[in-house]
Motif scaffolding. Sequence first.
Motif, PDB file in Angstrom:
ATOM      1  N   ASP A 295       1.987   1.889  -2.191  1.00  0.00           N
ATOM      2  CA  ASP A 295       2.274  -0.124  -2.318  1.00  0.00           C
ATOM      3  C   ASP A 295       2.949  -0.498  -1.052  1.00  0.00           C
ATOM      4  O   ASP A 295       3.093   0.292  -0.351  1.00  0.00           O
ATOM      5  CB  ASP A 295       3.159  -0.396  -3.607  1.00  0.00           C
ATOM      6  CG  ASP A 295       3.995   0.471  -3.502  1.00  0.00           C
ATOM      7  OD1 ASP A 295       5.526  -0.189  -4.447  1.00  0.00           O
ATOM      8  OD2 ASP A 295       4.494   1.377  -2.739  1.00  0.00           O
TER       9      ASP A 295
ATOM     10  N   SER B 249       0.463  -0.182   2.672  1.00  0.00           N
ATOM     11  CA  SER B 249      -1.117  -0.516   1.812  1.00  0.00           C
ATOM     12  C   SER B 249      -2.012  -1.336   2.951  1.00  0.00           C
ATOM     13  O   SER B 249      -2.657  -1.418   2.774  1.00  0.00           O
ATOM     14  CB  SER B 249      -0.936  -0.599   0.691  1.00  0.00           C
ATOM     15  OG  SER B 249      -0.355  -1.917   0.521  1.00  0.00           O
TER      16      SER B 249
ATOM     17  N   ASP C 280      -2.071  -2.689  -5.707  1.00  0.00           N
ATOM     18  CA  ASP C 280      -0.905  -2.002  -5.309  1.00  0.00           C
ATOM     19  C   ASP C 280       0.599  -2.004  -5.995  1.00  0.00           C
ATOM     20  O   ASP C 280       1.306  -1.695  -6.505  1.00  0.00           O
ATOM     21  CB  ASP C 280       0.086  -2.597  -4.098  1.00  0.00           C
ATOM     22  CG  ASP C 280      -1.204  -2.449  -2.991  1.00  0.00           C
ATOM     23  OD1 ASP C 280      -1.014  -1.108  -2.556  1.00  0.00           O
ATOM     24  OD2 ASP C 280      -1.343  -3.830  -2.602  1.00  0.00           O
TER      25      ASP C 280
END
Length: 1006
Positions: A2, A6, A92
């Motif tokens: 996350d 990402s 995420d």
Amino acid sequence: MDSAASVAVHESQVNALFILFFYIVPFQCIRGSIPLSAMRNILVAVAIVFVTFGQSQADAPALDRARQLRLTGRYREAIAEYRALRESEPVDAAMGEASALRETGCDDAAEELLEATAGSFPLDPRPLAGLALLYLDQGRYDAASQSAGKALANQSNQLAARWVKAELCRRSGRLEEANRAYQWFIDYYNAADERFSPDDLHWIGLAAAEYARWNRLSDQFSFLVKEFYPDALTAEANYWPAVLATGKLFLEKFNADDAARELAAARKINPNSPDVLTALAQLAIQNFDLPKGRQLLSRAREINPRYLDAFLLEADIAFFLCDPVTAISFLEQARAIHPLHEPTLGRLAAAYGLMDGSLTEQSGRNSPKKEAGPENSRGADGKEKRLPAVSDASDRMASIIREVTGRNPHPGSFYFELGLALDKNRRYPAAARYFAKAVEVMPQCIGPRAHLGLMQMRMGDESSARIVLEESFKIDPFNVRVKNTLAVLDVLSGYEDLTTEHFIIRYDPHYDRVLAKCAARYLEKIYPELVRRLHDEPSGRILIELFNQAKNTDGHGWFSARIVGLPRIDTIGACTGNTVAMVSPTSRSDLRVHWARILRHEIVHAINFHQTDFNIPHWYTEALAVLLEDQPRPAEWNTLLSHRVPGNQVFTLDTIHLGFIRPGSHDDWQMAYCQAELYAEYMLERFGDDSLIRLLAAYADNMQTENAIRNCFGGSVAEFEKGYSEYLKKVTASLSDRVEIPRGFTDLQQAHEENPEDPGIASALAIAYIEHKDYPTARELIEPILEKHPNHPRAAYVEAKLLLVAGNRQAAVDRLVACLDETNPQPEIVQLLAGLRYQDGATAEAERLVKLGASRWPNDLAWTRRLAAMALTSGAKKTLTDALEKLALAEGDNSTIRKKLALLAAERGDYAEAVGWAEDATCIDVLDLDMHLLAARSLEQLDRHAEAADAYEICVDLAPDRHDLRIDWAKACLRAGDRDRAKNVLLPLVHQGDGQAQQLTKEMEE
């Protein structure tokens, strides 16, 4: 994955979909390969990705905030933050929330979330990889394989999914595939130009470590801890998994100091991580700090009630405590979480084998040893009755082995953990077999090979151990225990062996030739007695190793390394089976211990291990070893009993193990040995002279303590403990003269404030003020007492002390005489009055008073010491001898007392006593020439010439330049009828032209 980490993934997805949308899809539609309806779905997915990418850039700070909350262990807050981001950052946020859920044991919720996210975003590999990891950790291997395959179809370099695939290969025994799968990570890392996220580095590090283990790339461990994992922290300061991974690598190598540092750093970042807490617990358990380990595991399970490793380590603690029943309860809970987990099943197989009396891979039906059930008690006639064990009871271990090997033909971790569990339970030969099996089925594993070598050392097979340990060291030079043990073998290579009928004594010839000879003679002397009393004899010679200083390390350091490969043993003697190791008493000038008693103690262990095939709990072999030392209970133990038993601060069979392996204090350690001996004494008194041998036989039949006690004594452990508790109270009550432990000054002040009218407390506080030279306050405290109780003993004692301070000596004496009640004396008064009488020259009266104290308080050796000091000055040899004999029994490591007793005995012509005390003195100070010589000459007076010759040999070893001792040695040999030995003794002197030696030799030849 996350937050900002990402973004790179989103960018690569966008690029890939751009190519897909503008080039591949139209081309395939023209060819008719993709229906128009499918193309619409792809367009929707592309739109979602583009929208998500734009939002990720906008919401990156919020994502990072949620991630930092998770990384620092603020899981509830993190989950709330992630849920607030579900609409703007659906994937995420879901991945972060799922991670937080999993770390707190909410696997079902995490699975539901990941499944929903994977369904909504089928082209994103991350939810699928997350599911694969979850399924892997639950033993749902088919589902894990399918999810990982789907993730990799979407993204071939999805690292979490690749890790799952690699692990599935290993766990199914496809080792070559697994090795290639681990290697892929390294190749990918080396070839990639991109900057890896911390999460990427996590998976790459795990694979790289496993590949390094399997392929003997030891230098990679240095790279991982010095460069690789620090890179992850550089990228993200709170990324504790990198610190944890470093700490666990150090832990794997038994580098406790570095492991502790790294794990503490990981805990500082995330104090609520079950992974970190459990690793810290493992370190504590490795250091035998079992209470701390339990505390950490309890905290880990509060955070994540389903955390698998916490259950496994709880079982390990139970193994250390020889409690397979408790181990099974934890392992069954672990098995419910992950039914295929080989480390769980290995431990469980060991626990079942221990319980059922079969530690082989075959069915227990082939084993002659049976476990006794609760019914195996005594009949109405009081005689032992044995019922057959359940026919399939000992098949449980074999069943697990068949299950595991049927699923995986190379279950190295299973056999390794099985061996480790048996090792913790001190079943060393069986542990060695399973370490060897782990090496056989999976030679890639480095842990089993190292432990096999260490176990061979424990069993005394040092030649085999060297081969295995050298192989292990080449593979893994960072294993501290292996390195230390190889150093021990190098030291031992310079030692010499002294072989007797029943022992091999290995010693440093530079320091311990005399000790080896004395030990050999002593051991052969006591061996028949111990064998007779224990009803068993080992099948081969027992190896004794005496460690002295070498290579800038003292004897204790080498002894510790010999036993556990680490410098952490507090004792100076240990037995690991048919091997006994001991710190040489000559290794330190301040080391004054009765080495012969230590060897006797450890030989009992060796016999016990042999006769029970190592199935004897720690408390019982210690009970027998202390009992068979044939020494009176030390005064320190009596004091402990007096103050612990009334407050029920005692061990039970469930807790006494901790007193041996990890005592909370010196008193705990001493109390464990004291109580162990009292268990043996209780059994002898309550159940008869054969009770100890019967219990040994029960353990030899592979019974656990619950059934062994029921089988031998006809009752439950609870009933046994109840009787033992009453016995402890009876023993303590017999210590009527128990010494009162002085209360601290602050405690006395507080007690006086709470009970100002209590004369005992006030007078005790007054004595404390006298010691602090605060005489006015002492007087203020006793005056009210003396008004009400003119002859209150302690108050009168304080008054006498104040009179002495004022210079009124005679008044002080008169005051003490007036308040002395000889039928119920106060110790302070007797002591002070005796001292004053002695100073005044009234030695007879002083001695009478001290004898009064010694008879009234026989367990307080201070009186006996005063009596000995007075007798030494006055020349009262009978009184001196009696006092010293009592002190010698109580002070087992005091050679000075024994020397004086030997001299007194020789002086009065009691040569047998002289020999006994002189030899006992050399069992503490083996280099004392005077005592060896006194023993030799006393033996001659007793016409025990062969023994005298042996004693003279030691004298010559200690003083090789004294020709008179060699002449005396030769004469003793002649009187013993050993003419050849006498000639050999004289030969060095003959060559030097010594006239007396030449004349004596000539007379022998004539």
